[in-house]
Write an enzyme that holds these catalytic residues in place. Structure first.
Site, PDB file in Angstrom:
ATOM      1  N   LYS A 230       0.844  -1.203   0.000  1.00 58.33           N
ATOM      2  CA  LYS A 230       0.000   0.000   0.000  1.00 58.33           C
ATOM      3  C   LYS A 230       0.871   1.241   0.000  1.00 58.33           C
ATOM      4  O   LYS A 230       2.051   1.214   0.413  1.00 58.33           O
ATOM      5  CB  LYS A 230      -0.952   0.032   1.195  1.00 58.33           C
ATOM      6  CG  LYS A 230      -0.313  -0.048   2.590  1.00 58.33           C
ATOM      7  CD  LYS A 230       0.202   1.253   3.158  1.00 58.33           C
ATOM      8  CE  LYS A 230       0.770   1.108   4.562  1.00 58.33           C
ATOM      9  NZ  LYS A 230       1.611   2.211   5.012  1.00 58.33           N
TER      10      LYS A 230
ATOM     11  N   ASP B   2      -2.644  -1.485  10.230  1.00 57.92           N
ATOM     12  CA  ASP B   2      -2.815  -1.429   8.772  1.00 57.92           C
ATOM     13  C   ASP B   2      -3.362  -2.726   8.173  1.00 57.92           C
ATOM     14  O   ASP B   2      -3.593  -2.806   6.968  1.00 57.92           O
ATOM     15  CB  ASP B   2      -1.468  -1.126   8.089  1.00 57.92           C
ATOM     16  CG  ASP B   2      -0.981   0.291   8.358  1.00 57.92           C
ATOM     17  OD1 ASP B   2      -1.786   1.116   8.838  1.00 57.92           O
ATOM     18  OD2 ASP B   2       0.203   0.560   8.093  1.00 57.92           O
TER      19      ASP B   2
END
Ligand code: C5P
Length: 314
Positions: free
Chosen positions: A16, A155
């Site tokens: 990401k 996350d």
């Protein structure tokens, strides 16, 4: 169609970027409230899982995925394959919570640089959760999956869902966003690394984020109503860029080199040390990346709509 669970699962676990990230106040649980825009990108690890009667094992190999073969061997930190590896922690957590019989054998091929702000560990953990569920033919609600993921790291919920999302709370409260148009970016991971926990402590000392917090919350509230572009999201900035300390000089030089090479809006991802810059439309991404060789591991990535991709074998 057979309902028998697969014997083998291969999961593509994507990295990401934080297109923007503002760290807010420290909470009573020690975590920080933040506002971030997450984006899945094409750089990915591969996790292969096979069912076993009992116990969990993990073998890790590292593949150089960057432009020009990536960093020299030994230049980058490697992932531990022991019990504290997020893959094994995730697998054991799922097995315990869902009372799953049997174990699994995992093979992890790492391409996402470690401790770079690209969310590699979180992607691997999310992949392990998905693999365990698939191997046992179990489905759980999105809410339960997110809660399990959040236990593994702030996350991990995003890694499990992917695409483009606004992250709030400690990063686990997700709102799906619509990316106005896909983009390509070049990511440079310099040889120096940053401790995330230390970076958060430095923010506490400086209180940088707090002056921006109220306008940031208003910006976040306005986001869900429109399509975001990468450059709009990057207007949030990244609070971690302000607490780089001794590395600030290196970071500034790297950003300057990235701009000269032809990239737009260089920005830290997560707490770093990875820095990404947007490739202008129609510009030659590989050629631009080639100009940055020698500054660290260099990757050309594109935005993707999902964080995980599963392939099963009977
Ligand atoms: O959740 P994760 O394991 O990624 O967090 C690593 C460390 O980063 C935490 O122990 C905490 O010190 C810090 N952190 C934080 N606020 C967040 C996320 C992480 O303070 N929103």
């Amino acid at each position: 169609m057979s309902r028998r669970p697969p014997r083998r699962v291969e999961v593509t676990a994507r990295a990401k970027l934080n297109l923007g990230l503002v760290v807010g106040p420290r909470r009573s649980d020690g975590f920080h409230d933040l506002v971030t825009i997450f984006q899945s990108v094409s750089l990915a690890d591969t996790l292969v899982a096979e069912r076993r009667a009992s116990g969990f094992t993990l073998a890790v190999s590292h593949k150089r995925a960057g432009v020009g073969g990536g960093a020299a061997p030994g230049a980058d930190p490697v992932v531990p394959a022991g019990a504290d590896n997020l893959v094994l922690r995730a697998a054991r957590l799922v097995a315990e919570r869902l009372g799953l019989p049997g174990g699994a054998r995992f093979r992890l091929v790492k391409r996402i640089p470690v401790r770079s702000g690209l969310g590699g560990g979180s992607a691997d953990a999310a992949a392990a959760v998905a693999a365990m569920l698939a191997l046992h033919g179990r489905r759980i609600t999105r809410g339960r999956r997110i809660a399990l993921a959040a236990e593994l790291g702030s996350d991990v919920p995003f890694a499990a869902t992917g695409g483009t999302a606004l992250g709030m709370g400690r990063g686990e409260r997700l709102t799906r966003l619509h990316l106005a148009r896909p983009f390509r970016a070049v990511v440079v991971v310099p040889r120096w690394r940053i401790s995330t926990a230390l970076a958060f402590r430095r923010i506490d000392d400086t209180k940088y984020g707090l002056t921006l917090w109220e306008p940031t919350l208003r910006f976040a509230a306005s986001l869900g109503r429109k399509r975001v572009t990468a450059s709009n999201a990057s207007r949030l900035g990244n609070t971690f860029e302000r607490v780089l300390g001794r590395q600030r000089h290196h970071f500034d030089l790297l950003c300057a080199r990235m701009r000269t090479a032809g990239l737009l809006d260089p920005r830290l991802t997560g707490s770093g040390s990875g820095v990404f810059g947007m490739v202008p439309a129609l510009a030659p991404a590989q050629e631009i990346a080639g100009r940055l060789q020698g500054l660290g591991s260099v990757f050309v990535v594109r935005s993707t709509g999902r964080g995980l991709r599963l392939r099963t074998q009977p």
